[in-house]
Design an enzyme around this catalytic site. Structure first.
Site, mmCIF file in Angstrom:
data_model
loop_
_atom_site.group_PDB
_atom_site.id
_atom_site.type_symbol
_atom_site.label_atom_id
_atom_site.label_comp_id
_atom_site.label_asym_id
_atom_site.label_seq_id
_atom_site.Cartn_x
_atom_site.Cartn_y
_atom_site.Cartn_z
ATOM 1 N N GLY A 65 0.708 -1.083 -0.059
ATOM 2 C CA GLY A 65 -0.147 0.066 -0.068
ATOM 3 C C GLY A 65 1.077 1.307 0.069
ATOM 4 N N HIS A 66 1.894 1.379 0.699
ATOM 5 C CA HIS A 66 2.879 1.897 0.493
ATOM 6 C C HIS A 66 3.543 2.633 -0.165
ATOM 7 C CE1 HIS A 66 2.568 1.429 5.696
ATOM 8 N NE2 HIS A 66 2.444 2.795 5.483
ATOM 9 N N ARG A 79 -1.203 -3.213 10.439
ATOM 10 C CA ARG A 79 -1.478 -3.940 11.830
ATOM 11 C C ARG A 79 -2.348 -5.353 10.755
ATOM 12 N NH1 ARG A 79 -3.769 1.271 13.204
ATOM 13 N NH2 ARG A 79 -2.347 2.464 14.979
#
Ligand code: PAF
Length: 285
Positions: free
Chosen positions: A36-37, A187
């Site tokens: 995602g990053h 997470r």
């Protein structure tokens, strides 16, 4: 690629870039980087001559009972990803560098933070707005990149930039998902094998809502019930919120009449996960 831990180092590098007339893109992160990053970084690399990734687990945005101390950290892994992706500067300060012991100035917001995550995470968005403002001021970036997975955060930051006339363009980037649909998140690393399987329920419940909307459902209560029932069918899941809100004001709606954001927050075991989608095709309903 340069790794800076002090504000002074960043200012010096950025001032040289500004003298050359380079456009600077910032990807603010709390590290433990995943795909995602990486997608945010790739977009920033495409859009700008110079790219900064900040890596800072910001204590101010965690509540006293939240996971600040256990939040996953791996600077070596993160800097390798940044290097491969073509990042020019990683800014990885510690808390003392970011917050003087007598720090007492905050950026806060009303309204937009009342619902969704803001409701159950008191002070969270004050912490986010404050640190993001500091990162904007330190890096003097032209553009900053945020994931749509944190839909409320993106809306809050866009509003802060508008309200405070910050001279920076905010760019939202689509959520990156695992093969089974689970949204990528640092997470997710907390999940056991069994919990990881169960976590797909967030995406499945949103898919159900999307198909109901596509079939013409307009009643927000019915959509909320269907999402909640789907989530509670998974024994490891417990709901924090299921919200259907106007996508601009983030206020709860009863009827689906304008673009809406459907967002869920769910504990899978002890791990709190979020997911959402925006539904804009109201004219087609
Ligand atoms: O989305 C995050 O990782 C954080 O909230 C951010 C924007 C880096 C601020 O600490």
């Amino acid at each position: 690629m340069f790794i800076a831990t002090t504000i002074e180092e960043v200012r010096k590098i950025v001032s040289d870039w500004q003298n050359e007339g380079y456009k600077v893109g910032l990807v603010p992160t709390m590290g433990f980087l995943h795909e995602g990053h990486e997608s945010l970084i790739q977009k920033a690399v495409r859009d700008n001559e110079k790219v900064i990734v900040s890596i800072f687990v910001n204590p101010m945005q965690f509540g006293p009972k939240e996971d600040f101390s256990s939040y996953p950290r791996d600077l070596e892994h993160d800097t390798n990803i940044c290097k491969k992706a073509g990042v020019h500067l990683v800014f990885a300060p510690d808390s003392r560098e970011m917050y003087a012991s007598d720090f007492c100035t905050f950026v806060d917001m009303n309204g937009l933070t009342d619902e969704l995550c803001g409701k159950s995470r008191e002070g969270h968005f004050r912490g986010v707005c404050t640190v993001v403002t500091k990162l904007f001021n330190i890096t003097k970036s032209n553009r900053a990149y945020f994931g749509e997975k944190d839909a409320q955060q993106l809306a809050v930051i866009k509003r802060m930039v508008r309200d405070l006339n910050m001279d920076i363009e905010i760019i939202g980037c689509p959520t990156v998902r695992e093969k089974d649909g689970l949204a990528k998140s640092s997470r997710n690393s907390y999940l056991s094998v069994q919990e990881r399987k169960a976590a797909v329920i967030l995406h499945e419940s949103l898919k159900l809502a999307k198909s109901m909307l596509d079939s013409g459902e307009r009643n927000a209560a019915k959509l909320r019930d269907a999402i909640s029932n789907k989530i509670t069918s998974q024994p490891l899941a417990s709901i924090v919120y299921v919200s259907i809100v106007d996508s601009i004001t983030l206020k709860s709606v009863d009827k689906i009449e304008a673009p809406i954001l459907i967002a869920v927050s769910v504990y899978i075991g002890k791990t709190k996960l979020i997911d959402n989608f925006t539904y804009e095709k109201i004219n087609k309903l």
